[in-house]
Write an enzyme that holds these catalytic residues in place. Structure first.
Site, PDB file in Angstrom:
ATOM      1  N   CYS A 145      13.585  -0.893   3.367  1.00 19.06           N
ATOM      2  CA  CYS A 145      13.470  -2.202   2.349  1.00 19.06           C
ATOM      3  C   CYS A 145      14.108  -1.572   1.016  1.00 19.06           C
ATOM      4  O   CYS A 145      13.976  -0.756   0.352  1.00 19.06           O
ATOM      5  CB  CYS A 145      11.985  -2.277   2.245  1.00 19.06           C
ATOM      6  SG  CYS A 145      11.610  -3.569   0.863  1.00 19.06           S
ATOM      7  N   ASN A 194       0.907   1.406   6.145  1.00 15.36           N
ATOM      8  CA  ASN A 194       1.775   0.734   5.095  1.00 15.36           C
ATOM      9  C   ASN A 194       2.860  -0.297   5.864  1.00 15.36           C
ATOM     10  O   ASN A 194       3.628   0.316   6.549  1.00 15.36           O
ATOM     11  CB  ASN A 194       2.550   1.547   4.194  1.00 15.36           C
ATOM     12  CG  ASN A 194       3.449   1.013   3.055  1.00 15.36           C
ATOM     13  OD1 ASN A 194       3.259  -0.307   2.866  1.00 15.36           O
ATOM     14  ND2 ASN A 194       4.311   1.707   2.609  1.00 15.36           N
ATOM     15  N   GLY A 195       2.615  -1.606   5.631  1.00 10.71           N
ATOM     16  CA  GLY A 195       3.436  -2.285   6.343  1.00 10.71           C
ATOM     17  C   GLY A 195       3.012  -3.579   6.876  1.00 10.71           C
ATOM     18  O   GLY A 195       1.785  -3.825   6.381  1.00 10.71           O
ATOM     19  N   GLY A 197      -0.347   0.020  -4.994  1.00 15.75           N
ATOM     20  CA  GLY A 197      -1.841  -0.715  -4.696  1.00 15.75           C
ATOM     21  C   GLY A 197      -2.834  -0.250  -5.369  1.00 15.75           C
ATOM     22  O   GLY A 197      -3.273   0.820  -5.540  1.00 15.75           O
ATOM     23  N   TYR A 208      12.536  -1.946  -7.285  1.00 15.73           N
ATOM     24  CA  TYR A 208      11.329  -2.346  -7.915  1.00 15.73           C
ATOM     25  C   TYR A 208      10.132  -1.231  -7.536  1.00 15.73           C
ATOM     26  O   TYR A 208       9.259  -0.711  -8.584  1.00 15.73           O
ATOM     27  CB  TYR A 208      10.807  -3.526  -7.743  1.00 15.73           C
ATOM     28  CG  TYR A 208       9.517  -3.854  -8.400  1.00 15.73           C
ATOM     29  CD1 TYR A 208       9.495  -3.813 -10.088  1.00 15.73           C
ATOM     30  CD2 TYR A 208       8.506  -4.451  -7.416  1.00 15.73           C
ATOM     31  CE1 TYR A 208       7.996  -4.489 -10.269  1.00 15.73           C
ATOM     32  CE2 TYR A 208       7.180  -4.702  -8.168  1.00 15.73           C
ATOM     33  CZ  TYR A 208       6.897  -4.847  -9.352  1.00 15.73           C
ATOM     34  OH  TYR A 208       6.009  -5.014  -9.883  1.00 15.73           O
ATOM     35  N   CYS A 227       0.900  -1.393  -0.058  1.00 14.52           N
ATOM     36  CA  CYS A 227      -0.196  -0.062   0.092  1.00 14.52           C
ATOM     37  C   CYS A 227       1.000   1.284  -0.064  1.00 14.52           C
ATOM     38  O   CYS A 227       1.964   1.094   0.210  1.00 14.52           O
ATOM     39  CB  CYS A 227      -0.907   0.056   1.289  1.00 14.52           C
ATOM     40  SG  CYS A 227      -0.236  -0.467   2.730  1.00 14.52           S
TER      41      CYS A 227
END
Length: 470
Positions: free
Chosen positions: A249, A115-116, A41, A255, A10
């Site tokens: 991350c 988000n997570g 998302g 990406y 998300c």
């Protein structure tokens, strides 16, 4: 859908405007910001707004364009907004799991976008249920909003710190009360969150491109373990918990993030080009043309071309109109969707030795179909180069990753994968090369979560979580 890509689950956004003249401006800005985060998302979208006294919300399954229209946007009147776009994990695509989550109590209302992913959600859910809480969703976001509401009588700042100290995992949170907007990032900074300034106010967003979308100015990233509270007094910042090392991350750079974004002071485009340059230095091959798999393979392909001197060309075209509504009922049809999504430019590849740059190999089905597409277009040789190391392990921090059994690199070596996809050669960037690419962009920001490559995570995870086995 069993797609051959990793998915970030998300994107979040928050808007706080000081002036209350245009009642729909906050919702409108949230909408445009979410639109720029649509790549994070496409399964649900939602916006909650506050006018200082009451929180209203609209959310539905679908993309921003499908969920919002002029009527429902103009009904969202207020000067504070909290928004969310979601990619649903398999089996959890329902309106109950769509965000923001709204919790009302006699002390006030709270809307939250997350988000997570939490690694201790089962224990926390059980604790809350034992204390009398009921849940409408299977989302760990509802756990967070109920924890905040439970201790809200202690005051906003205390309830936030109490909650954040018991949740474990990755989180970039945008929280809204009737009078305040709050942003928080987990102590390792796994998921991104940044702060920007807009005309007469402030914005929080997962990526800086969302700030650009509303003509705002990117100020900085929210620090790992930081909470910011935005209200009529301005921006208040404080840290919670003990200081830990940043572990962003690394797949954000490979990406997930849009190429025009800056995350933790690193340009996503620059990072991808550096990955391509190092990939070329580590894995050269004689060829006539370099092409990138759109969209995220293009930056690395340009870097590979720059390093080797082999010309870059747009040799693969992506059908931009394939979205979440494209239906493929069977697994075979889902695998063959690649032929609909991507096609080769014959004039670019015919009779040539082609280097194809992609960001990752997950199951291998997309790579296999791409080789077929390129050979059908007349490519004499097809050499695959991947700008990430082999993905061998699941992610527990907000990426929808297949199980180890489904990850082709978990069960096969480079030579075996090359044979499986039908390429003439295959190489991945080394883990050391990936880190060097990021260090060259910003030596001070070199802490990254690489659990999907190494199996070593910044936070201890259970041996089995949500059906994903280590």
């Amino acid at each position: 859908m069993n797609e051959d890509k990793l998915h970030d689950e998300c994107g979040v956004v928050g808007i706080y405007l000081n002036e209350k003249t245009d009642e729909t401006k906050a919702a409108s800005m949230a909408y445009f910001s979410l639109y720029s985060l649509q790549h994070r998302g496409q399964d649900s979208a939602g916006i909650a707004v506050s006018d200082g006294n009451e929180i209203k919300m609209h959310k539905e399954l679908g993309t921003c364009a499908e969920v919002f229209n002029k009527d429902n946007l103009t009904s969202l009147k207020g000067h504070i907004a909290c928004g969310h776009v979601r990619y649903a994990t398999q089996g959890s695509m329902s309106l109950e799991n769509a965000q923001p989550m709204l919790q009302k109590s006699k002390l006030g209302a709270i809307a939250l976008a997350h988000n997570g992913q939490l690694v201790n959600s089962e224990q926390l859910r059980e604790m809350l249920e034992d204390s009398g809480c009921t849940f409408l969703s299977s989302s760990d976001t509802e756990i967070i909003v109920k924890l905040i509401a439970r201790s809200y009588k202690k005051g906003l700042e205390r309830s936030l710190t109490d909650t954040i100290q018991v949740i474990k995992g990755s989180f970039a949170l945008v929280v809204m009360t009737e009078k305040s907007l709050i942003g928080a990032r987990d102590p390792n900074g796994i998921r991104p969150l940044c702060l920007g300034q807009v005309e007469n106010g402030w914005i929080l967003a997962s990526e800086s491109c969302a700030i650009d979308a509303v003509n705002g100015t990117y100020i900085r990233d929210i620090h790992p373990g930081e909470i910011v509270i935005i209200n009529e007094d301005g921006v208040l910042s404080f840290e919670f918990g003990e200081h830990t090392s940043k572990q962003t991350c690394v797949f954000e750079y490979i990406y997930f993030a849009r190429p025009d974004s800056v995350i933790d002071s690193i340009s996503v485009t620059e990072a991808r080009e550096k990955m391509g340059e190092i990939l070329a230095a580590e894995n050269p091959v004689a060829a006539d043309v370099v092409i990138g798999v759109p969209d995220s393979g293009v930056g690395a392909a340009l870097g590979y071309s720059k390093k080797t001197g082999i010309p870059y060309a747009s040799g693969i075209i992506k059908n931009k109109y394939i979205g979440r509504t494209f239906i493929a009922p069977t697994q075979k049809e889902r695998e063959n969707m690649v032929f609909v999504k991507l096609n080769a430019v014959r004039s670019v590849v015919n009779g040539k030795r082609v280097i194809v740059i992609d960001d990752s190999i997950v199951r291998g089905t997309t790579s296999k179909r791409l080789v077929q597409i390129l050979r059908r277009a007349g490519a004499k040789e097809v050499h695959f180069r991947i700008s990430s190391p082999p993905v061998k392990y699941p992610c527990y921090f907000g990426i929808n990753t297949p199980t180890r059994a489904e990850l082709i690199s978990s069960n096969h070596n480079e030579e075996e994968i090359c044979k499986e996809i039908g390429a003439d050669s295959l190489n991945f960037i080394s883990p050391e090369g990936l880190m060097e690419a990021c260090r060259q962009c910003n030596p001070e920001e070199c802490g990254f979560c690489r659990g999907c490559f190494t199996g070593e995570y910044p936070i201890s995870v259970p041996g089995e979580l949500n059906g994903k086995r280590l």
